[in-house]
Design a protein around this motif. Structure first.
Motif, mmCIF file in Angstrom:
data_model
loop_
_atom_site.group_PDB
_atom_site.id
_atom_site.type_symbol
_atom_site.label_atom_id
_atom_site.label_comp_id
_atom_site.label_asym_id
_atom_site.label_seq_id
_atom_site.Cartn_x
_atom_site.Cartn_y
_atom_site.Cartn_z
ATOM 1 N N GLY A 38 0.816 -1.210 0.000
ATOM 2 C CA GLY A 38 0.000 0.000 0.000
ATOM 3 C C GLY A 38 0.847 1.256 0.000
ATOM 4 O O GLY A 38 0.580 2.214 -0.742
ATOM 5 N N LEU A 39 1.906 1.266 0.813
ATOM 6 C CA LEU A 39 2.790 2.429 0.864
ATOM 7 C C LEU A 39 3.601 2.576 -0.428
ATOM 8 O O LEU A 39 3.814 3.698 -0.910
ATOM 9 C CB LEU A 39 3.732 2.322 2.068
ATOM 10 N N ILE A 40 4.058 1.463 -0.970
ATOM 11 C CA ILE A 40 4.789 1.520 -2.250
ATOM 12 C C ILE A 40 3.881 2.089 -3.333
ATOM 13 O O ILE A 40 4.299 2.905 -4.155
ATOM 14 C CB ILE A 40 5.307 0.123 -2.639
ATOM 15 N N PHE A 41 2.616 1.667 -3.330
ATOM 16 C CA PHE A 41 1.664 2.179 -4.306
ATOM 17 C C PHE A 41 1.473 3.690 -4.142
ATOM 18 O O PHE A 41 1.485 4.441 -5.126
ATOM 19 C CB PHE A 41 0.319 1.470 -4.163
ATOM 20 N N LEU A 42 1.322 4.148 -2.895
ATOM 21 C CA LEU A 42 1.156 5.579 -2.648
ATOM 22 C C LEU A 42 2.371 6.366 -3.125
ATOM 23 O O LEU A 42 2.245 7.447 -3.701
ATOM 24 C CB LEU A 42 0.930 5.833 -1.153
ATOM 25 N N LYS A 43 3.563 5.819 -2.873
ATOM 26 C CA LYS A 43 4.783 6.496 -3.296
ATOM 27 C C LYS A 43 4.844 6.580 -4.820
ATOM 28 O O LYS A 43 5.197 7.620 -5.400
ATOM 29 C CB LYS A 43 6.005 5.750 -2.761
ATOM 30 N N TYR A 44 4.479 5.514 -5.478
ATOM 31 C CA TYR A 44 4.528 5.485 -6.938
ATOM 32 C C TYR A 44 3.548 6.491 -7.552
ATOM 33 O O TYR A 44 3.919 7.283 -8.420
ATOM 34 C CB TYR A 44 4.219 4.083 -7.460
ATOM 35 N N GLU A 98 -5.484 12.352 -19.281
ATOM 36 C CA GLU A 98 -5.169 12.173 -20.695
ATOM 37 C C GLU A 98 -3.858 11.431 -20.905
ATOM 38 O O GLU A 98 -3.604 10.898 -21.993
ATOM 39 C CB GLU A 98 -5.116 13.536 -21.387
ATOM 40 N N LYS A 99 -3.022 11.378 -19.881
ATOM 41 C CA LYS A 99 -1.753 10.652 -19.951
ATOM 42 C C LYS A 99 -1.781 9.377 -19.102
ATOM 43 O O LYS A 99 -0.739 8.783 -18.807
ATOM 44 C CB LYS A 99 -0.610 11.547 -19.473
ATOM 45 N N ASN A 100 -3.003 8.946 -18.715
ATOM 46 C CA ASN A 100 -3.172 7.744 -17.894
ATOM 47 C C ASN A 100 -2.396 7.818 -16.581
ATOM 48 O O ASN A 100 -1.848 6.821 -16.109
ATOM 49 C CB ASN A 100 -2.763 6.482 -18.663
ATOM 50 N N VAL A 101 -2.341 9.022 -16.017
ATOM 51 C CA VAL A 101 -1.701 9.225 -14.715
ATOM 52 C C VAL A 101 -2.798 9.356 -13.669
ATOM 53 O O VAL A 101 -3.748 10.128 -13.851
ATOM 54 C CB VAL A 101 -0.823 10.496 -14.726
ATOM 55 N N PHE A 102 -2.683 8.604 -12.583
ATOM 56 C CA PHE A 102 -3.691 8.673 -11.529
ATOM 57 C C PHE A 102 -3.704 10.067 -10.894
ATOM 58 O O PHE A 102 -2.652 10.638 -10.601
ATOM 59 C CB PHE A 102 -3.425 7.629 -10.438
ATOM 60 N N TRP A 103 -4.905 10.594 -10.679
ATOM 61 C CA TRP A 103 -5.044 11.871 -9.983
ATOM 62 C C TRP A 103 -4.840 11.642 -8.487
ATOM 63 O O TRP A 103 -5.451 10.752 -7.901
ATOM 64 C CB TRP A 103 -6.423 12.472 -10.233
ATOM 65 N N VAL A 104 -3.957 12.436 -7.887
ATOM 66 C CA VAL A 104 -3.660 12.302 -6.468
ATOM 67 C C VAL A 104 -4.077 13.581 -5.751
ATOM 68 O O VAL A 104 -3.440 14.631 -5.942
ATOM 69 C CB VAL A 104 -2.161 12.031 -6.216
ATOM 70 N N PRO A 105 -5.148 13.537 -4.955
ATOM 71 C CA PRO A 105 -5.558 14.724 -4.199
ATOM 72 C C PRO A 105 -4.439 15.193 -3.267
ATOM 73 O O PRO A 105 -3.574 14.405 -2.875
ATOM 74 C CB PRO A 105 -6.771 14.226 -3.403
ATOM 75 N N LYS A 106 -4.462 16.463 -2.904
ATOM 76 C CA LYS A 106 -3.384 17.045 -2.109
ATOM 77 C C LYS A 106 -3.126 16.274 -0.820
ATOM 78 O O LYS A 106 -1.969 16.064 -0.425
ATOM 79 C CB LYS A 106 -3.708 18.508 -1.790
ATOM 80 N N ALA A 107 -4.178 15.857 -0.135
ATOM 81 C CA ALA A 107 -4.018 15.169 1.141
ATOM 82 C C ALA A 107 -3.375 13.795 0.994
ATOM 83 O O ALA A 107 -2.895 13.217 1.975
ATOM 84 C CB ALA A 107 -5.374 15.025 1.831
ATOM 85 N N SER A 111 4.393 14.012 -0.270
ATOM 86 C CA SER A 111 4.962 15.123 0.504
ATOM 87 C C SER A 111 4.061 15.490 1.677
ATOM 88 O O SER A 111 4.536 15.758 2.785
ATOM 89 C CB SER A 111 5.174 16.341 -0.400
ATOM 90 N N THR A 112 2.748 15.471 1.436
ATOM 91 C CA THR A 112 1.791 15.745 2.519
ATOM 92 C C THR A 112 1.829 14.628 3.548
ATOM 93 O O THR A 112 1.820 14.881 4.762
ATOM 94 C CB THR A 112 0.361 15.877 1.953
ATOM 95 N N LEU A 113 1.869 13.403 3.060
ATOM 96 C CA LEU A 113 1.887 12.242 3.955
ATOM 97 C C LEU A 113 3.100 12.286 4.878
ATOM 98 O O LEU A 113 2.987 12.098 6.095
ATOM 99 C CB LEU A 113 1.902 10.966 3.114
ATOM 100 N N ASP A 144 -4.696 5.352 5.395
ATOM 101 C CA ASP A 144 -6.001 4.914 4.883
ATOM 102 C C ASP A 144 -6.780 6.083 4.289
ATOM 103 O O ASP A 144 -7.495 5.931 3.286
ATOM 104 C CB ASP A 144 -6.823 4.272 6.000
ATOM 105 N N ASN A 145 -6.649 7.248 4.903
ATOM 106 C CA ASN A 145 -7.329 8.441 4.383
ATOM 107 C C ASN A 145 -6.811 8.780 2.987
ATOM 108 O O ASN A 145 -7.578 9.138 2.089
ATOM 109 C CB ASN A 145 -7.107 9.622 5.335
ATOM 110 N N ALA A 146 -5.482 8.635 2.801
ATOM 111 C CA ALA A 146 -4.890 8.881 1.487
ATOM 112 C C ALA A 146 -5.407 7.873 0.467
ATOM 113 O O ALA A 146 -5.736 8.235 -0.682
ATOM 114 C CB ALA A 146 -3.369 8.816 1.586
#
Length: 568
Positions: A38-44, A98-107, A111-113, A144-146
């Protein structure tokens, strides 16, 4: 990959695994894999998001004549207004999609994490949509919130990210893991000052695959249920050559066959003269998995690689709750659990899938074969790993089913594998290759009434004291080239001790047993030039001397034991 890239990945593997392995004393592998992955996925996803964001910044800051995104810089009242306009534009989700990049909300951004994780528990970290203060409850809650935010923002990820709060890991352990992972990057990699050509998706895919293998080792038998050795997956994919069409795995585990199919297309693009990116659009992936956490692992594995997939509406038993009842695939590949005993249910009696005979209730091996054949189209090919007993067992109708498969000319190739290939079992294994069409076409000659037997038990090398592996060029290519030469009628010859092309009559003579050793025979021995009579006399004399030495040693041992007071 070149040597520099391989060394970079090896050091990355070691670094991340050492950080993750610190959790071993607190959690067993079955649990901490979800935290780590899960953490590796978040980092990626955060790294990939930042990489796209930097690309956009460069686009937005182009000269006025070239900038199609913003007004000319001089039209803003101040540099601050100009920067605010850029920052606002950077938060438009469509630029990432459009570039198949996952959208990552600020929270949810790394860097926020990381910065939030360093705050004391109970600190106010942001305001919610209602303007209320949100306090830091725990680090696992923060993670989990992320994951929640990322799932909400990306429909492809809905319901597939495992939460970690349930594992109740101490805050300081998670902070340590976050800090360790912060020192790595999945984008713009450099190694010893050299810029590498590796893409972030490739790095993550490699790390993900490495971790699954390590977790399988740590978990033992249970972990191996979702992990098939990379070399075996590669061998099967290289032999089947799934360039296009529907690919199905009814016991998909973490989805290794699908990943290898994508890699296969990429690696063979030049020799087959096609565009890999375009060719991958012609592959459709279908899978099923009964374990809920493994089902999510597979879905996440596909999502991070950008592979479109259909794994059914839920995790489910392939026999009792088929998620793809109408699927007829071009290729079926699987490593189902060996010799499953508790698979039967009364409602499976007279099932349409048992075309070649009802499988025994005490063993699912021939149920897997027939389930896969049922989902194969009229020109399809399939491969599955099974225990060696499936090639010869006559228990509870298994022999009759095997006979029916042979008489129906469904067996294309049988490959006997060496031992010690699997992390979770020492049971000797084999690969069954079956097809519904042996007639000529697609570069293949007419193979009607013929089957190929390959004995690969002497191939491979010991990668450590426990596990054996296949070398790509020396082992996998040898098996694959033999199979394709036989299929295409291009220079194939039987090799004693390794391969043999058999007729149905040959299999009938062997009582429908499919063990390759029965067909390939013994390898030819080199003639050492010594006449047989001379060699026999020499070996007989050598045996006589050794027996006399043995008698002498036994007498000496007996004498020593008696001197010590023992009766012999």
């Amino acid at each position: 990959m070149n040597n520099t890239e391989q060394q970079f990945l090896k050091e990355l593997d070691d670094k991340l695994w050492k950080a993750a392995d610190k959790l071993r004393n607190n959690l067993d592998a079955a649990n901490y894999k979800h935290i780590v992955l899960g953490l590796i996925f978040l980092k990626y996803v955060s790294d990939a998001f930042e990489e796209r964001q930097n690309e956009l910044k460069d686009l937005f800051q182009q000269d006025a004549d070239d900038n199609i995104y913003l007004m000319p810089r001089d039209d803003y009242e101040s540099d601050q207004d100009y920067q605010q306009a850029i920052n606002k534009e950077l938060e438009i989700i469509e630029y990432y999609q459009e570039k198949n990049v996952f959208w990552v909300p600020k929270a949810a951004r790394w860097s926020t994490l990381k910065s939030t994780a360093s705050l004391p528990i109970g600190s106010v970290i942001w305001k919610n949509e209602q303007g209320e203060d949100v306090k830091l409850r725990s680090i696992s809650w923060l993670v989990d919130n992320a994951l929640d935010d990322i799932e909400k923002a990306n429909t492809k990820l809905k319901g597939i990210l495992n939460r970690i709060s349930q594992h109740q890991l101490e805050n300081d352990k998670l902070i340590g893991l976050i800090n360790s992972f912060s020192d790595t990057s999945f984008r713009n990699p450099e190694y010893n000052g050299q810029k590498l050509e590796l893409q972030s998706k490739d790095i993550l895919g490699h790390v993900y695959e490495y971790f699954l293998g390590q977790f399988a080792l740590a978990e033992g038998k249970q972990g191996g249920q979702y992990y098939t050795p990379k070399s075996i997956v590669t061998l099967i994919v290289e032999m089947l050559e799934p360039y296009n069409g529907r690919v199905y795995d009814p016991a998909m585990g973490s989805g290794g066959f699908f990943v290898s199919s994508e890699k296969f297309i990429e690696e063979h693009a030049d020799e087959k003269h096609y565009n890999a990116a375009e060719q991958k659009k012609h592959i459709s992936v279908y899978g099923q998995e009964s374990n809920p956490t493994t089902w999510k692992l597979a879905a996440m594995n596909m999502a991070i690689r950008g592979i479109d997939f259909n794994f059914g509406k839920k995790n489910a038993d392939s026999f009792l709750d088929d998620q793809h009842p109408d699927l007829r695939a071009d290729y079926v590949m699987a490593n189902p659990p060996f010799n499953v005993k508790d698979w039967w249910h009364a409602k499976l009696e007279d099932d349409i899938r048992w075309k070649y005979g009802t499988p025994p209730q005490s063993n699912a091996n021939f149920a897997w074969i027939q389930h896969m054949l049922h989902h194969l189209n009229d020109n399809g090919s399939m491969a599955l790993l099974l225990a060696n007993g499936s090639m010869s067992s006559n228990t509870n109708n298994e022999g009759e089913i095997r006979k029916a498969l042979i008489d129906a000319d469904r067996i294309e190739c049988m490959v006997a594998l060496p031992g010690q290939l699997f992390t979770n079992t020492q049971i000797p294994a084999c690969i069954w290759f079956l097809t519904k069409n042996k007639k000529d076409g697609n570069g293949k000659v007419n193979r009607t009434g013929k089957s190929l037997f390959i004995d690969a038990r002497n191939l491979g090398y010991m990668k450590d004291r426990v596990l054996r592996d296949f070398d790509k060029e020396r082992d996998i290519d040898k098996i694959t080239s033999t199979f394709h030469a036989w299929q295409r009628g291009e220079g194939y010859e039987d090799q004693p001790g390794f391969c043999f092309s058999a007729e149905i009559e040959d299999m009938q003579k062997h009582d429908y047993v499919l063990t390759p050793g029965r067909y390939v025979g013994a390898a030819e021995q080199e003639d050492d030039g010594e006449p047989f009579a001379n060699k026999m006399a020499r070996l007989t004399e050598q045996l006589k001397i050794q027996l006399e030495e043995s008698d002498h040693l036994v007498a000496e041992i007996k004498k020593s034991m008696e001197a010590l007071g023992y009766e012999c």
